[in-house]
Write a protein that holds these residues in place. Sequence first.
Motif, PDB file in Angstrom:
ATOM      1  N   UNK A 255       0.839  -1.193   0.000  1.00 31.04           N
ATOM      2  CA  UNK A 255       0.000   0.000   0.000  1.00 31.04           C
ATOM      3  C   UNK A 255       0.872   1.240   0.000  1.00 31.04           C
ATOM      4  N   UNK A 256       0.261   2.393  -0.281  1.00 29.79           N
ATOM      5  CA  UNK A 256       1.010   3.651  -0.272  1.00 29.79           C
ATOM      6  C   UNK A 256       1.675   3.882   1.077  1.00 29.79           C
ATOM      7  N   UNK A 257       1.012   3.451   2.133  1.00 31.90           N
ATOM      8  CA  UNK A 257       1.534   3.688   3.486  1.00 31.90           C
ATOM      9  C   UNK A 257       2.820   2.922   3.782  1.00 31.90           C
ATOM     10  N   UNK A 258       3.236   2.009   2.898  1.00 31.68           N
ATOM     11  CA  UNK A 258       4.525   1.326   3.079  1.00 31.68           C
ATOM     12  C   UNK A 258       5.648   2.344   3.208  1.00 31.68           C
ATOM     13  N   UNK A 259       5.537   3.428   2.434  1.00 32.10           N
ATOM     14  CA  UNK A 259       6.578   4.458   2.440  1.00 32.10           C
ATOM     15  C   UNK A 259       6.513   5.345   3.673  1.00 32.10           C
ATOM     16  N   UNK A 260       5.552   5.073   4.532  1.00 34.91           N
ATOM     17  CA  UNK A 260       5.474   5.750   5.827  1.00 34.91           C
ATOM     18  C   UNK A 260       6.034   4.839   6.918  1.00 34.91           C
TER      19      UNK A 260
ATOM     20  N   UNK B 172      13.545   7.346  -1.184  1.00 36.48           N
ATOM     21  CA  UNK B 172      12.771   6.456  -2.037  1.00 36.48           C
ATOM     22  C   UNK B 172      12.772   6.959  -3.463  1.00 36.48           C
ATOM     23  N   UNK B 173      12.739   6.023  -4.391  1.00 34.23           N
ATOM     24  CA  UNK B 173      12.497   6.358  -5.784  1.00 34.23           C
ATOM     25  C   UNK B 173      10.986   6.397  -5.952  1.00 34.23           C
ATOM     26  N   UNK B 174      10.422   7.587  -6.003  1.00 33.64           N
ATOM     27  CA  UNK B 174       8.971   7.765  -6.098  1.00 33.64           C
ATOM     28  C   UNK B 174       8.576   8.022  -7.546  1.00 33.64           C
ATOM     29  N   UNK B 175       7.397   7.553  -7.935  1.00 35.62           N
ATOM     30  CA  UNK B 175       6.996   7.711  -9.333  1.00 35.62           C
ATOM     31  C   UNK B 175       6.994   9.182  -9.725  1.00 35.62           C
ATOM     32  N   UNK B 176       7.431   9.440 -10.943  1.00 35.91           N
ATOM     33  CA  UNK B 176       7.653  10.815 -11.397  1.00 35.91           C
ATOM     34  C   UNK B 176       6.380  11.654 -11.432  1.00 35.91           C
ATOM     35  N   UNK B 177       5.212  10.995 -11.439  1.00 34.08           N
ATOM     36  CA  UNK B 177       3.938  11.728 -11.453  1.00 34.08           C
ATOM     37  C   UNK B 177       3.835  12.698 -10.270  1.00 34.08           C
ATOM     38  N   UNK B 178       4.465  12.332  -9.147  1.00 32.74           N
ATOM     39  CA  UNK B 178       4.390  13.177  -7.963  1.00 32.74           C
ATOM     40  C   UNK B 178       5.132  14.500  -8.163  1.00 32.74           C
ATOM     41  N   UNK B 179       6.008  14.561  -9.172  1.00 33.76           N
ATOM     42  CA  UNK B 179       6.851  15.736  -9.373  1.00 33.76           C
ATOM     43  C   UNK B 179       6.451  16.547 -10.610  1.00 33.76           C
ATOM     44  N   UNK B 180       5.491  16.054 -11.362  1.00 37.28           N
ATOM     45  CA  UNK B 180       5.181  16.690 -12.642  1.00 37.28           C
ATOM     46  C   UNK B 180       3.776  17.282 -12.721  1.00 37.28           C
ATOM     47  N   UNK B 181       3.049  17.284 -11.613  1.00 35.84           N
ATOM     48  CA  UNK B 181       1.695  17.825 -11.629  1.00 35.84           C
ATOM     49  C   UNK B 181       1.676  19.326 -11.888  1.00 35.84           C
ATOM     50  N   UNK B 182       0.530  19.807 -12.298  1.00 37.97           N
ATOM     51  CA  UNK B 182       0.392  21.228 -12.599  1.00 37.97           C
ATOM     52  C   UNK B 182      -0.490  21.926 -11.563  1.00 37.97           C
ATOM     53  N   UNK B 183      -0.483  23.234 -11.594  1.00 40.14           N
ATOM     54  CA  UNK B 183      -1.311  24.003 -10.683  1.00 40.14           C
ATOM     55  C   UNK B 183      -0.810  23.961  -9.251  1.00 40.14           C
ATOM     56  N   UNK B 184      -1.669  24.409  -8.342  1.00 40.70           N
ATOM     57  CA  UNK B 184      -1.294  24.474  -6.932  1.00 40.70           C
ATOM     58  C   UNK B 184      -1.049  23.076  -6.356  1.00 40.70           C
ATOM     59  N   UNK B 185      -1.941  22.140  -6.686  1.00 41.42           N
ATOM     60  CA  UNK B 185      -1.775  20.783  -6.167  1.00 41.42           C
ATOM     61  C   UNK B 185      -0.456  20.177  -6.630  1.00 41.42           C
ATOM     62  N   UNK B 186      -0.110  20.393  -7.899  1.00 43.70           N
ATOM     63  CA  UNK B 186       1.145  19.867  -8.424  1.00 43.70           C
ATOM     64  C   UNK B 186       2.343  20.497  -7.747  1.00 43.70           C
ATOM     65  N   UNK B 187       2.261  21.788  -7.492  1.00 40.37           N
ATOM     66  CA  UNK B 187       3.367  22.493  -6.842  1.00 40.37           C
ATOM     67  C   UNK B 187       3.564  22.014  -5.411  1.00 40.37           C
ATOM     68  N   UNK B 188       2.460  21.820  -4.701  1.00 45.06           N
ATOM     69  CA  UNK B 188       2.542  21.329  -3.319  1.00 45.06           C
ATOM     70  C   UNK B 188       3.120  19.922  -3.293  1.00 45.06           C
ATOM     71  N   UNK B 189       2.643  19.068  -4.198  1.00 47.12           N
ATOM     72  CA  UNK B 189       3.148  17.702  -4.261  1.00 47.12           C
ATOM     73  C   UNK B 189       4.641  17.691  -4.558  1.00 47.12           C
ATOM     74  N   UNK B 190       5.062  18.478  -5.513  1.00 48.14           N
ATOM     75  CA  UNK B 190       6.479  18.551  -5.897  1.00 48.14           C
ATOM     76  C   UNK B 190       7.329  19.042  -4.728  1.00 48.14           C
ATOM     77  N   UNK B 191       6.842  20.086  -4.050  1.00 39.69           N
ATOM     78  CA  UNK B 191       7.584  20.625  -2.903  1.00 39.69           C
ATOM     79  C   UNK B 191       7.703  19.576  -1.801  1.00 39.69           C
ATOM     80  N   UNK B 192       6.604  18.908  -1.484  1.00 41.20           N
ATOM     81  CA  UNK B 192       6.612  17.960  -0.375  1.00 41.20           C
ATOM     82  C   UNK B 192       7.550  16.783  -0.654  1.00 41.20           C
ATOM     83  N   UNK B 193       7.410  16.170  -1.807  1.00 41.71           N
ATOM     84  CA  UNK B 193       8.223  14.987  -2.095  1.00 41.71           C
ATOM     85  C   UNK B 193       9.700  15.334  -2.233  1.00 41.71           C
ATOM     86  N   UNK B 194       9.999  16.511  -2.736  1.00 41.55           N
ATOM     87  CA  UNK B 194      11.392  16.944  -2.805  1.00 41.55           C
ATOM     88  C   UNK B 194      11.935  17.231  -1.416  1.00 41.55           C
TER      89      UNK B 194
END
Length: 246
Positions: free
Chosen positions: A42-47, A59-81
Amino acid sequence: MLYMALKKTVVGPLMSRLVHHEMQGVENLPQTGAILASNHLAFCDSIFLPLAVPRQVYFLAKSDYFTGTGIQGAVSRWFFTAVGQLPLDRSGGAKSQASLDGGAQKLQEGGYLGIYPEGTRSPDGRGYRAKLGVARLALTQRVPVVPVGQIGNNDFQPSGSNKINLRKNGKKVTIRTVIGEPLDFSEYWDRAKDHKVQRMVADKISAAIRELSEQEYVPLYASDVKDLMAEKNISASAAVEELLNK
């Protein structure tokens, strides 16, 4: 760093209230750089894996987490980085290799790199065939592989769902993170590019994980099973049966 701050002040205390988390084998973790190879329920494995490990796990996380657009994409990119995750392009070829090179750098710096050898979450809780990326990294970077078995994570977060279950049979969900003894593949370092050696090493890693996680083995790639499930709108068991009978 944000990673350790979140772990100690937010995520750790929160999860200790939500679930009963048992951690075994922490003493097996080496002081050098190492690959932490885990099953993926499950996703929670990484927790829960990072919560069991004193040092930071990249972790090598899927690139989708870093390529989103808009505010949600920016927040996701910031958090995972910010928490040290590395984008993984799973399309194969040069792009995937470039992603693995980022993980290799962390290993050479003495870090822990978390990898799910199956390449994706299990569609039904069983253990599937490992892809070769984990073997290539272990052999080319000459680091040990620490097998990790995660048990009960899909009770907390069922496969294929974002739903969270806090109780099982009337009791708080129990999750176990079992860390095995490091696997030494130094005898194969000079054959790192040999496909047969990579396959053998990947299979040994996969078998060691399943011994800890107590999962039934399915000799297929989980991604192939998921593709067939989506194509024909069938269950994981039906997809497995069809692929095995081809």
